[in-house]
Design an enzyme around this catalytic site. Structure first.
Site: not given
Length: 370
Positions: A89-90, A24, A160, A52-54, A59
């Site tokens: 992901g994070s 992507t 973060r 990847g992440g959530d 998507e």
């Protein structure tokens, strides 16, 4: 991509599983790829695996449900597809929740072994926006504020969230809101209690082979079968509240945070889950209302989330309600929403859970029954 190339691809190749990779390039790309697939392409695959992440998983989930909502041959083909989540992901709450670990290799093994389990999805309706679906959590107030601030600090990486969380905690904002919810019936999702579940009879923990969750799609000779597309999930979430007004409960006041949780919702910030006793596919969601409180009380709540999760009656200023649908109307312009790590505008939000709406490459968390 390093996680895929070095850890997961060798597992797929060793198992003889054929894959077609799509990288992507921007937000929304994955959803468009799924929505524009032809009937022939959909028929050739057994599912989609997200590395990847959530947000990326969301998507693909919403893309598949968009195709299913169209009806016709493409919808029928899409209804049999499973989803996999290889965490990269994070937060990776979905992978944590369905597998009990954040290890990419474990998630890849569930895919190549062909594991399957149903999961509930929560339809979220916001005026002026198309509907979206979530498998974990929609939250307003503190969690929404943390997400909003963390998006401005992507340079800090996963830390973060800690920085933004500390800042939001010091600010100690409260939010006025009106909450309406439809309580779950006592029997909702309770049938089939037994094998695969642990803990007390009233709050059993969901695990591999959980009989409650297996009923989401039915069982034949011990194997799950794909359920037919259920029309209710294509309708607006608020309709259920409007259809049963006498059963709807209304709560008004000031809150530190509001959450609609549709699964245990595990993450590295809450290893046991926000709600350890929640199920993957019992047709219920949990409404958590954190009332206005002082710093020390809210710290107790955050510590509980991190160490053990939340249960009904655990904290006097926190209401935990099992329900089927809810509507939250923030009274003010400063309340922000966080849905599986994605932002929503500050508007009234209606949520409704739909049982076993999709299947994932997983067998549920494996733990010892007691």
């Amino acid at each position: 991509m390093q996680i895929w190339e070095t850890t997961c691809l060798p597992i797929f190749e060793s198992a003889g599983v054929k894959v077609r990779r799509t990288v992507t390039k921007a937000a929304g790309h994955a959803r468009r790829e799924v929505e524009t697939m032809s009937l022939e392409d959909i028929s050739l695959v057994d599912g989609f695996v997200v590395v990847g992440g959530d947000g990326l998983f969301g998507e693909v989930l919403n893309g598949i449900l968009s195709v299913r909502a169209e009806g016709g041959p493409r919808a029928a083909a899409a209804a049999r597809l499973r989803l996999g989540h290889i965490p990269a992901g994070s937060t990776d709450a979905l992978a944590w929740t369905i597998n009990g670990t954040r290890k990419p290799a474990a998630a890849a093994l569930h895919v190549v072994l062909g594991d399957r389990t149903p999961i509930d999805c929560m339809r979220i309706d916001v005026p002026g926006h198309p509907p979206s679906f979530s498998c974990c959590i929609a939250s307003a107030g503190f969690m929404g504020e943390v997400l909003h601030m963390s998006e401005k600090m992507r340079w800090a990486g996963p830390s973060r969230y800690d920085i933004a969380g500390a800042y939001a905690f010091v600010k100690h904002k409260t939010y006025s809101a009106t909450v309406q919810y439809l309580p779950a019936d006592e029997e909702t999702g309770r049938r089939g209690d037994g094998e695969g579940c642990s803990a007390s009879p009233s709050l059993r923990h969901c695990g591999s082979g959980c009989q409650i969750c297996r009923q989401a799609v039915g069982a034949t000779a011990g194997e799950l079968v794909v359920s037919e597309v259920s029309p209710p999930w294509t309708r607006r979430s608020g309709e259920l509240l409007e259809a049963e007004p006498r059963k709807v409960k209304t709560v008004e006041g000031k809150f530190k945070g509001l959450m609609c949780v549709v699964s245990p919702c595990r993450s590295d910030k809450s290893v046991h889950g926000i709600l350890p006793h929640a199920h993957l596919a019992d047709g219920c969601m949990w409404l958590i209302m954190v009332r206005q409180c002082n710093h020390l009380q809210y710290l107790r709540f955050l510590v509980a989330l991190s160490t053990s999760g939340i249960a009904p009656g655990q904290l006097s200023f926190v209401e935990v309600v099992r329900c089927r649908a809810a509507r939250i109307e923030p009274l003010g312009n400063d309340c922000r929403w966080n849905v599986d790590g994605e932002s929503l505008p500050n508007r009234p939000v209606s949520c409704q859970v739909h049982r076993g709406l999709v299947e994932v490459f997983s067998r549920g968390v494996e733990h010892r029954c007691s």
